[in-house]
Design a protein around this motif. Sequence first.
Motif, PDB file in Angstrom:
ATOM      1  N   VAL A  88     -89.091 -72.332 -38.141  1.00  0.00           N
ATOM      2  CA  VAL A  88     -89.655 -72.952 -36.929  1.00  0.00           C
ATOM      3  C   VAL A  88     -90.584 -71.991 -36.183  1.00  0.00           C
ATOM      4  O   VAL A  88     -91.653 -72.380 -35.725  1.00  0.00           O
ATOM      5  N   GLY A  89     -90.164 -70.736 -36.038  1.00  0.00           N
ATOM      6  CA  GLY A  89     -91.053 -69.744 -35.426  1.00  0.00           C
ATOM      7  C   GLY A  89     -91.240 -69.865 -33.930  1.00  0.00           C
ATOM      8  O   GLY A  89     -92.373 -69.774 -33.430  1.00  0.00           O
ATOM      9  N   CYS A  90     -90.136 -70.059 -33.179  1.00  0.00           N
ATOM     10  CA  CYS A  90     -90.250 -70.137 -31.719  1.00  0.00           C
ATOM     11  C   CYS A  90     -90.760 -68.800 -31.174  1.00  0.00           C
ATOM     12  O   CYS A  90     -90.390 -67.729 -31.675  1.00  0.00           O
ATOM     13  N   THR A 128     -85.699 -64.098 -34.766  1.00  0.00           N
ATOM     14  CA  THR A 128     -85.535 -64.671 -36.115  1.00  0.00           C
ATOM     15  C   THR A 128     -86.829 -65.312 -36.579  1.00  0.00           C
ATOM     16  O   THR A 128     -87.237 -65.176 -37.736  1.00  0.00           O
ATOM     17  N   GLY A 129     -87.468 -66.034 -35.653  1.00  0.00           N
ATOM     18  CA  GLY A 129     -88.709 -66.729 -35.995  1.00  0.00           C
ATOM     19  C   GLY A 129     -89.802 -65.781 -36.460  1.00  0.00           C
ATOM     20  O   GLY A 129     -90.673 -66.155 -37.255  1.00  0.00           O
ATOM     21  N   PHE A 153     -90.162 -67.085 -28.587  1.00  0.00           N
ATOM     22  CA  PHE A 153     -89.262 -66.157 -27.902  1.00  0.00           C
ATOM     23  C   PHE A 153     -88.166 -65.625 -28.820  1.00  0.00           C
ATOM     24  O   PHE A 153     -87.219 -64.982 -28.360  1.00  0.00           O
ATOM     25  N   CYS A 154     -88.249 -65.899 -30.131  1.00  0.00           N
ATOM     26  CA  CYS A 154     -87.106 -65.663 -31.005  1.00  0.00           C
ATOM     27  C   CYS A 154     -87.409 -64.614 -32.068  1.00  0.00           C
ATOM     28  O   CYS A 154     -88.388 -64.731 -32.810  1.00  0.00           O
ATOM     29  N   SER A 197     -84.118 -77.429 -32.262  1.00  0.00           N
ATOM     30  CA  SER A 197     -85.408 -77.262 -31.581  1.00  0.00           C
ATOM     31  C   SER A 197     -86.115 -78.616 -31.432  1.00  0.00           C
ATOM     32  O   SER A 197     -87.182 -78.681 -30.839  1.00  0.00           O
ATOM     33  N   GLY A 227     -77.130 -69.853 -34.128  1.00  0.00           N
ATOM     34  CA  GLY A 227     -77.552 -68.519 -34.542  1.00  0.00           C
ATOM     35  C   GLY A 227     -78.893 -68.589 -35.248  1.00  0.00           C
ATOM     36  O   GLY A 227     -79.766 -69.386 -34.883  1.00  0.00           O
ATOM     37  N   MET A 228     -79.056 -67.778 -36.292  1.00  0.00           N
ATOM     38  CA  MET A 228     -80.333 -67.780 -37.007  1.00  0.00           C
ATOM     39  C   MET A 228     -80.519 -69.114 -37.731  1.00  0.00           C
ATOM     40  O   MET A 228     -79.610 -69.605 -38.394  1.00  0.00           O
ATOM     41  N   GLY A 229     -81.723 -69.677 -37.611  1.00  0.00           N
ATOM     42  CA  GLY A 229     -82.051 -70.887 -38.356  1.00  0.00           C
ATOM     43  C   GLY A 229     -81.993 -72.155 -37.522  1.00  0.00           C
ATOM     44  O   GLY A 229     -81.430 -72.185 -36.429  1.00  0.00           O
ATOM     45  N   GLU A 230     -82.653 -73.203 -38.027  1.00  0.00           N
ATOM     46  CA  GLU A 230     -82.645 -74.531 -37.394  1.00  0.00           C
ATOM     47  C   GLU A 230     -81.627 -75.384 -38.170  1.00  0.00           C
ATOM     48  O   GLU A 230     -81.869 -75.796 -39.311  1.00  0.00           O
ATOM     49  N   CYS A 269     -85.925 -68.312 -40.330  1.00  0.00           N
ATOM     50  CA  CYS A 269     -86.105 -69.659 -39.778  1.00  0.00           C
ATOM     51  C   CYS A 269     -87.565 -70.077 -39.922  1.00  0.00           C
ATOM     52  O   CYS A 269     -88.461 -69.289 -39.614  1.00  0.00           O
ATOM     53  N   CYS A 319     -80.851 -63.900 -30.681  1.00  0.00           N
ATOM     54  CA  CYS A 319     -80.863 -64.290 -32.082  1.00  0.00           C
ATOM     55  C   CYS A 319     -81.882 -63.496 -32.910  1.00  0.00           C
ATOM     56  O   CYS A 319     -83.056 -63.459 -32.604  1.00  0.00           O
TER      57      CYS A 319
HETATM   58  S1  SF4 Z   1     -83.727 -69.623 -34.962  1.00  0.00           S
HETATM   59 FE1  SF4 Z   1     -83.821 -71.233 -33.407  1.00  0.00          FE
HETATM   60  S2  SF4 Z   1     -84.936 -70.278 -31.705  1.00  0.00           S
HETATM   61 FE2  SF4 Z   1     -85.286 -69.004 -33.536  1.00  0.00          FE
HETATM   62  S3  SF4 Z   1     -87.229 -69.746 -34.428  1.00  0.00           S
HETATM   63 FE3  SF4 Z   1     -85.537 -70.866 -35.416  1.00  0.00          FE
HETATM   64  S4  SF4 Z   1     -85.292 -72.744 -34.206  1.00  0.00           S
HETATM   65 FE4  SF4 Z   1     -86.489 -71.319 -32.975  1.00  0.00          FE
END
Ligand code: SF4
Length: 354
Positions: free
Chosen positions: A119-121, A126-127, A123-124, A203, A167-170, A117, A342
Motif C-alpha cells: 500500500v505504501g502509506c 513498512t510501506g 507515514f509508515c 487502509s 502490524g505490517m501489511g494490509e 506492504c 509499524c
Molecule cells: S502496513 Fe498499513 S499503514 Fe503501513 S503501508 Fe501497509 S497499509 Fe499502510
Amino acid sequence: MEKIELRGCSENELIEICQKIGLKRFRAIQLFQWVQQKAVRSWADIKNISKSDLETLSNHLHFSVLNKVREQRSKDGTRKYLFRLEDGETIECVLMDYARLKARDRHTICVSTQVGCPVGCAFCATGLEGFKRNLSAAEIISQVLDISQDIQQEDPDFQVTNIVFMGMGEPMLNYDQVLKSIRVLNQAQGLNIGMRRMTISTSGVVPKIIQLAKDNSQVGLAVSLHAADDSTRDKLIPMNRRYPLSELMEACREYSRITHRRITFEVALTADNSKPAEAEALARLLKGQLGHVNLIPVNPVVGTGMERPSQEKIVKFAQVLEDAGISVSSREERGTDIDAACGQLRRQWEGKLV
Ligand code: SF4
C-alpha cells in the motif's frame, strides 16, 4: 507430498488428516490442544501422544515456529518482537502495554499479515520497504503462540485476550489467510479468543469490507481514515486513488447496516493534518455513520518527514469532533522509546535507520 502447516490447521482439518492416516479422532483434538493452547514449539514437547503416532503425524504435517531475532521493551510495558520466518524474511509484532493492561486482565497482540506492504502509506515505515509476500495462517497464528510462549516463561498465567491485525501489511489483501487464522484462534479447544476481541484494520479495501461483513459479522473493523478529503488522503494512503472516500464511506455504511457494529476510524495526526478545519471536515464526513474516531499522534519515522502535533492541537481536534456528536478517543502512544511504529524495528535491524 507437500506437508500441511500444523499451526495453521483448524481442529476439523486435523481430525480429517488423522482419519486419513489411520489415527483416532481424539488424537487430532489432543494435537490441536498442544499446538494452540499450550503453544508447544516442537514435536518433542508433546507428551501424551505416542512416539510412533507423532512420527506418523510428522510425515504429513510441518511444524514451523518463529525465531526471535530481537525484542525491545518499552518503559510503558509495550514489547516489540522481530521474528525471523523460515525463508529468512523478518516480521514485527507487538504486545501492547503489557504492564498496565495486565492489571485489567487484558493482553493485546498486534500481528503482521504480510512481509512488507504494497500500500505504501506515507507515514509508515513498512510501506517504505515495498511488498515481499503474504503470510500464511500458520505464520499469523505463530506470532500469537510464540509471544505467549515467551511471556509464559516469566508469567505462567499469561493468556492473550485480544488481537489486532494492524502490524505490517494490509490484512484485507491477504483476506483468506487472515480469516482462516481468526477462525483457528477462536476455536474453543484452542486459544478461544472471542470474535469480538479480534479487529482487522484496513487502509480501505472496499470490496473486502463488504465481504467481511457478510463472512464474519462479529470481527471488529478499524479503518485507517487519516483525512477527510480525497486529495489529502491520496497523498497519505495511495489505496485512496483506487477506492476514494465516497466509495469507502458507502462500504462502511453497508458494513454497519449488515453487522450493526460500530467501526473504529483511525486518524493519524501529524503536525500538518491536525488543524480545526480538518476536524470539521472529518465530522461532516462521518455524520450519521455508526463509528468511533481514534486519534493517533504519529511516531516520527526517519524517511517520512512526518512530525507529531502538539498536545494542544490534539485536544482541539478532539473537541471539534465531540462538539459534532462524534465519539472520539486519543490513543496514548505506546512504546515511543522502542521504535514501536509499524516497520521501524525491522528497518532498523536491516540497517536502514541511523
Ligand atoms: S502496513 Fe498499513 S499503514 Fe503501513 S503501508 Fe501497509 S497499509 Fe499502510
